[in-house]
Design an enzyme around this catalytic site. Sequence first.
Site, mmCIF file in Angstrom:
data_model
loop_
_atom_site.group_PDB
_atom_site.id
_atom_site.type_symbol
_atom_site.label_atom_id
_atom_site.label_comp_id
_atom_site.label_asym_id
_atom_site.label_seq_id
_atom_site.Cartn_x
_atom_site.Cartn_y
_atom_site.Cartn_z
ATOM 1 N N ARG A 33 0.102 -20.101 11.652
ATOM 2 C CA ARG A 33 1.460 -20.284 12.187
ATOM 3 C C ARG A 33 1.769 -19.274 13.293
ATOM 4 N NH1 ARG A 33 4.819 -20.724 6.678
ATOM 5 N NH2 ARG A 33 3.934 -22.641 5.845
ATOM 6 N N ARG A 37 8.561 -20.653 15.124
ATOM 7 C CA ARG A 37 9.965 -20.345 15.369
ATOM 8 C C ARG A 37 10.270 -18.863 15.503
ATOM 9 N NH1 ARG A 37 12.736 -23.437 10.537
ATOM 10 N NH2 ARG A 37 10.809 -22.729 9.522
ATOM 11 N N ARG A 46 10.770 -26.213 21.789
ATOM 12 C CA ARG A 46 11.178 -27.124 20.716
ATOM 13 C C ARG A 46 12.501 -27.799 21.058
ATOM 14 N NH1 ARG A 46 11.254 -27.623 14.969
ATOM 15 N NH2 ARG A 46 12.683 -29.348 14.572
ATOM 16 N N ASP A 83 0.469 -30.854 12.613
ATOM 17 C CA ASP A 83 0.954 -30.744 11.236
ATOM 18 C C ASP A 83 -0.064 -31.400 10.307
ATOM 19 O OD1 ASP A 83 3.618 -30.022 9.671
ATOM 20 O OD2 ASP A 83 2.860 -31.883 8.811
ATOM 21 N N TYR A 159 1.736 -34.560 -1.035
ATOM 22 C CA TYR A 159 2.892 -34.986 -0.248
ATOM 23 C C TYR A 159 3.020 -36.510 -0.229
ATOM 24 C CZ TYR A 159 3.606 -30.268 1.583
ATOM 25 O OH TYR A 159 3.871 -28.920 1.706
#
Length: 348
Positions: A33, A37, A46, A83, A159
Site C-alpha cells: 500500500r 491515501r 483520486r 485491487d 469476499y
Amino acid sequence: MIETGKGAPASRSALLDVLTRKPAERRPIWFMRQAGRYLPEYRAVREKAGSFLDLCYNPELAAEVTVQPLRRYDLDAAILFADILVVPHAMGLPLRFAEGEGPVLGSVRSMEDLEALRPVVGTHEVTQVCRTVGLTRAQLSPHQALIGFCGAPWTVASYMVGGGSSDRVLAKVAAYQRQPWFGALIDRLVRESIDYLSAQADAGAQVVQIFDSWAGDLIGTELVDFVLKPLAAIVAGVRARHPNLPVIVFARGVGMAQRRVAGIPGANAIGVETEFELSDLPKDVVVQGNLDPVSLLAGAEVVASEVKRICASVDRQRHIFNLGHGIRLGTDPTVVGAVVDAVRRCDG
C-alpha cells in the site's frame, strides 16, 4: 524515468537480485500500500478519477499513482495499483466500493452461481490493468522493479461468498462442510489467477506477489486444502508459463505454518506478518517484511529502532524490507521516508 529521492540509487535491481539469489548492491525495500491515501498527491488523483474503481481501470491515472511513491522515496520497486477483487469483477460479479464501508460484491454460493462466471482473459478489467502495467514500466528506471499481484483463492473466495464483506464466516462454513461448489470455486480461482498474473507478466511485470490476506483464518486440513495447495498451484502454473518470473507468496497470519509456506516449490520469497520473527524461518529462505505498520504512527525515532532490530535479524542478501501489512491511513509521509533512510543506514 523517475528521479528517486534521498540516497544514491542502485545501478541494477536489488529486488530482482535478492529474489534470484544473486549478490545485491543493497537491501531492497518497498511497502505494501505504498500508493494510497496517506499521500496528498494520491488524494488529488483520486478526486480527479472519481471512484476507486474508476481509478483502478484508468491506465494513465493508475500508472501515475503507482509511480508517485518512487518520486518521494528511494524505493526499489513499484507495485501495480489495482485491487485483489479485479478477478471476481472480471469474472462478471458486480462490484462497487461504498465510502467508509469497503467493497460490495456480488456473491457466489452455489454451483450455478459459479458456472455463470466468465473467464478473465480478454475482459475489459484485465485489459485495463495490463495497460497500466505497460505504462508504469515505461516510467521506471532499470533498478526499479515493477510488481504485479493477485489475491489468493482463499482470500478472494471469502469476499465472493460473503458478498464483499470482510466477515468470512460464510466462506469458513463452506470450507468446513467441504461444499462441492466451494472446492470448485477455489479451483476456478487458481486457474483465473494464473491467467491474470501471466497477463501482467506479458505486459511488463517483473515480479508477482500473491496476497492471501486472510490465510490465518484456517488451520489443519482446511489450511492445507484451501490455502497452501492453491498457493502452490498458482506458483507452479505461473512458473510453467514464465520460468524466470519471481513469485512472492504472502500468507498473512499463519504463524508457525510460515515454514510450510516457505516450502512451496518455486516460490522465490515469502512475505511475513509483523507477529512472526523473521529469524525463526530457515536460513535458506528469502523473507519479506515485517515492520509493524502501526509503528509508523509512533514517529521516526520508534521506526528507526524497529528497522535496526529487523535488519539485524536477517542477512540483507535474503531480505526484502517491507511492512507486515499495508501502510495505514493517517501515516505521516515523512515517517515513511524515515523508514527508508533507516534501512539505508543499516546497510551503510
